[in-house]
Design an enzyme around this catalytic site. Structure first.
Site, PDB file in Angstrom:
ATOM      1  N   SER A 254       0.799  -1.214   0.000  1.00 43.68           N
ATOM      2  CA  SER A 254       0.000   0.000   0.000  1.00 43.68           C
ATOM      3  C   SER A 254       0.836   1.270   0.000  1.00 43.68           C
ATOM      4  O   SER A 254       1.470   1.613  -0.992  1.00 43.68           O
ATOM      5  CB  SER A 254      -0.953  -0.054   1.192  1.00 43.68           C
ATOM      6  OG  SER A 254      -2.059   0.779   0.992  1.00 43.68           O
TER       7      SER A 254
ATOM      8  N   ASP B 262      10.100   5.602 -10.175  1.00 47.47           N
ATOM      9  CA  ASP B 262       9.687   6.318 -11.380  1.00 47.47           C
ATOM     10  C   ASP B 262      10.480   7.605 -11.577  1.00 47.47           C
ATOM     11  O   ASP B 262      10.813   7.975 -12.709  1.00 47.47           O
ATOM     12  CB  ASP B 262       8.194   6.635 -11.325  1.00 47.47           C
ATOM     13  CG  ASP B 262       7.325   5.405 -11.560  1.00 47.47           C
ATOM     14  OD1 ASP B 262       7.860   4.402 -12.076  1.00 47.47           O
ATOM     15  OD2 ASP B 262       6.129   5.446 -11.232  1.00 47.47           O
TER      16      ASP B 262
ATOM     17  N   LYS C 269      -0.911  -4.254  -3.328  1.00 44.57           N
ATOM     18  CA  LYS C 269      -2.178  -3.631  -2.929  1.00 44.57           C
ATOM     19  C   LYS C 269      -2.232  -2.220  -3.505  1.00 44.57           C
ATOM     20  O   LYS C 269      -1.565  -1.313  -3.031  1.00 44.57           O
ATOM     21  CB  LYS C 269      -2.312  -3.583  -1.408  1.00 44.57           C
ATOM     22  CG  LYS C 269      -3.600  -2.906  -0.944  1.00 44.57           C
ATOM     23  CD  LYS C 269      -3.668  -2.833   0.565  1.00 44.57           C
ATOM     24  CE  LYS C 269      -4.912  -2.076   1.014  1.00 44.57           C
ATOM     25  NZ  LYS C 269      -4.822  -0.631   0.671  1.00 44.57           N
TER      26      LYS C 269
END
Length: 719
Positions: A471, A482, A496
């Protein structure tokens, strides 16, 4: 609303998983069978409205969903199919397609009647176990035991049920026998074990049964929608704000007592000097002039609410000292309840010095157990509330004074927490920009951005994750990856990729006291700034490390109704680096280094052995075979130069592992248990050390020149 990214990787606090069956904690005594209340009916009806209106993709509450709720409720009560018979399932068939109407109308008798039958079956198994423990087992017989019955058919007859339990008992007996125990000791141990576990599995109050049923319904929608009864809601709130009002003691059940397992620094219990580890709590009174409640034989979940209370109020404990006999002298201790900070669950920092190509580098390591935030304190005093971001910022400032060369964020076993914290923590390393995209059930998106610019750490960064990183951990790791801001190390994360909101039903209904509980509901899905979601697939690390976790049965992909992986349009963001270009070189150096690291190779071997054990469909119950297996593993352990770790309490299948004593955690002496735990904490963490070495490699590469130039030179060096 507060968006929570907390991933529930275990059943709610009223459960204890034992021998494959979910055995539920409850009050010490019940005069009558649990029955639904008016509050339960109101909670169910309100939840229907909320879920149908606001859930991310809730299917209609109809007969099709009723079938799923029915099956999940039976699985919650009897996941290993060790109690119910096929005849029971037939008797319940009327409810299979009518639970939708039962919920809509608030007529909840059916799940409570099913629980009544469950109670009958557990009591029957208790009698079977008592009979089996009287008999002798033949350990020369060539037979086997299947530890996993989750997909097995429901038991057809009483005889088949008895045979299943005979093999389970025989397996437990053999484990204790191989550990050197005599028959009388084994019989006493198992009798006590099963009596304690089976008896308390049926001592449920109405709220507990209702919570189990509600979670069967919630779980039928998707994996991360949950109902939290009043007690579970309080525990969840404590986990987020890392504080509670109490005495500052960690309690544990042991031998029909609730004992003090640990004293929390700064808490009233430790400050008093009158309570010690191992002391038994046999009574609790609310003040010095109120009657003492005898809590002998109670469960921890029932004693804790009596000890917690209002700030500055008095609680009196009747203590049987750790070194006293059962009939020894008691002492009474009056304590003033105070706010207790759960520092062991907060961010912590340490510095490791790593020798790297003749240079000594300082690596700052921050262990972050969760993305916590005291939302109540934030509302009252926005400048003073406690949060993960604030604690990490403070630790980084301390690291800077010590002039660290690189920073490693350890998110292993971090199941998530506050979305706000995931975003603000990312901002400490990227400065400003988008962190994650939310998409609701209507396809509308919202980009979560760092609220204020300002980096706490601009230097080399690594993020360590494992399968239990979920999460909010995945949001953070994905953003760092990224942006090219740091190297992600470890194993594939949980997967998740959904957002939950926590709805206080008592606040919604304006109830004067805790009555309805809370509903944790999935309302959105989150996506990386690059467009893909972490849902189902998780975050793939740049450098992969070995794992002891069973990824097939743990993680989002293990759920049968998880949302699929998908992607949306990416958002514009400015890259902070090009770490990806360094990954091939980092991977090569990691491989070269770890092939020379004896402890790392032993870790990989242990991971491979555990994988074989997990995949075993059956276990031999023949003593000669089991002894041979154990001797073979001992020989391998000696060849590696050290003994394997203890089994960890028998909570997983550990037969054949070196050091398996056949005992559950609370059956060992407290001193031995604490000593083992201390030794494990002090043991070398080979994955953390390798993560630090990888970060050192990256530091060297970054200081040697541009990413493209580094890659070019490394390729020239390779044969």
């Amino acid at each position: 609303m507060l968006y929570m990214m907390r991933c529930r990787l275990y059943w709610l606090n009223c459960f204890l998983t034992f021998l494959g069956a979910s055995l539920l904690l409850a009050p010490p005594a019940l005069a009558e069978s649990p029955r639904p209340t008016q509050a339960h009916a109101e909670t169910a009806i309100t939840s229907v409205h909320l879920l149908s209106s606001y859930h991310y993709q809730a299917p209609p509450l109809d007969r099709a969903l009723s079938v799923q709720i029915f099956d999940r409720y039976l699985k919650a009560l009897d996941p290993a199919r060790l109690f119910f018979l096929q005849s029971d399932i037939r008797d319940f068939s009327y409810a299979r397609s009518t639970l939708d109407n039962a919920i809509l109308e608030g007529q909840l008798e059916a799940p409570f009647l099913i629980f009544d039958r469950y109670t009958e079956r557990v009591k029957k198994v208790r009698r079977i176990v008592q009979e089996l423990l009287i008999n002798k087992f033949d350990f020369t017989a060539d037979e086997s035991f299947a530890p996993d019955r989750s997909e097995a058919p429901w038991v057809a007859s009483d005889d088949e049920l008895r045979e299943i339990w005979r093999k389970r008992i025989k397996n437990e007996w053999l484990r204790l026998r191989l550990a050197g125990n005599d028959d009388n000791t084994i019989r006493r141990t198992l009798d006590k074990r099963y009596k304690h576990a089976l008896d308390r599995s049926v001592k449920l109050n109405s709220d507990d049964v209702f919570q189990v049923f509600m979670n069967a319904w919630a779980g039928a929608l998707e994996p991360h929608t949950n109902y939290l009864g009043p007690r579970a809601a309080e525990d969840f709130a404590i986990s987020m704000k890392l504080s509670l009002v109490g005495i500052g003691a960690v309690l544990q059940e042991r031998n029909d007592y609730v004992i003090v397992r640990e004293l929390i620094p700064g808490g009233p219990a430790l400050r008093s000097g009158k309570i010690n580890v191992g002391d038994r709590i046999v009574g609790v009174a609310q003040g010095e002039k109120t009657p003492m409640v005898d809590v002998t034989g109670w469960q921890v979940d029932e004693v804790v609410p009596l000890i917690r209370g209002k700030h500055n109020s008095i609680v009196v404990l009747d203590i049987l000292p750790a070194d006293a006999l059962a009939d020894g002298a008691h002492r009474r201790v009056a304590l003033v309840r105070d706010t207790v900070r759960l520092e062991n669950q907060a961010a912590s920092g340490s510095i490791r010095e790593i020798r790297d190509n003749g240079q000594l580098r300082k690596i700052g390591i921050i262990k972050l157990p969760s993305f916590y935030q005291d939302t109540e304190a934030r509302r009252k005093a926005p400048a003073q509330f406690r949060s993960a971001t604030r604690d990490v910022t403070r630790i980084i400032a301390e690291f800077k004074r010590d002039k660290i060369d690189g920073l490693l964020i350890d998110l292993r076993d971090n199941a998530g927490g506050s979305l706000d914290e995931a975003v603000s923590l990312t901002g400490l390393f990227i400065g400003s920009g988008p962190v994650v995209i939310q998409q609701n059930s209507h396809g509308q998106t919202r980009v979560e951005r760092v609220p204020t610019a300002g980096m706490a750490w601009e230097g080399p960064l690594g993020v360590l994750i494992n399968r239990a990183s979920a999460s909010a951990s995945e949001i953070f790791a994905a953003a760092i990856q990224d942006y090219g801001r740091g190297v992600v190390i470890g194993e594939n994360s949980f997967g998740k990729g959904t957002v939950q909101t926590l709805i206080d039903l008592d606040e919604l209904e304006r109830a004067p006291q805790r009555r309805y509980g809370e509903l944790k509901m999935t309302v959105a899905q989150f996506f990386r700034v690059s467009g893909g979601t972490t849902q189902l697939r998780g975050v793939k690390p740049d450098i992969i490390l070995p794992s002891l976790i069973d990824s097939k049965n743990f993680g989002e992909s293990a759920y049968d109704n998880a949302l699929p992986w998908t992607r949306i349009a990416p958002v514009e963001f400015r890259s902070a680096g090009n770490i990806a270009s360094l990954v091939p070189t980092l991977a090569l150096r990691h491989e070269q280094r770890t092939t020379q690291d004896k402890d790392f190779l032993q870790f990989k071997e242990k991971a491979a052995e555990l994988k074989v054990l997990r995949e075993a469909k059956a276990i031999s119950l023949k003593e000669s075979i089991r002894r041979t297996e154990r001797d073979r593993m001992e020989a391998r352990a000696k060849a590696r130069g050290k003994n394997a770790e203890p089994s960890g309490g028998g909570e997983e299948f550990t037969d054949g592992e070196v050091g398996d004593d056949g005992l559950l955690a609370n059956e060992r002496s407290l001193s031995n248990e604490l000593a083992t735990e201390k030794a494990r904490k002090a043991a070398r963490d080979v994955l953390l050390e390798e993560g630090a070495h990888i970060l050192c490699d990256m530091i060297g590469l970054l200081r040697d020149g541009s990413s493209s130039e580094i890659v070019r030179r490394e390729k020239q060096r390779q044969p």
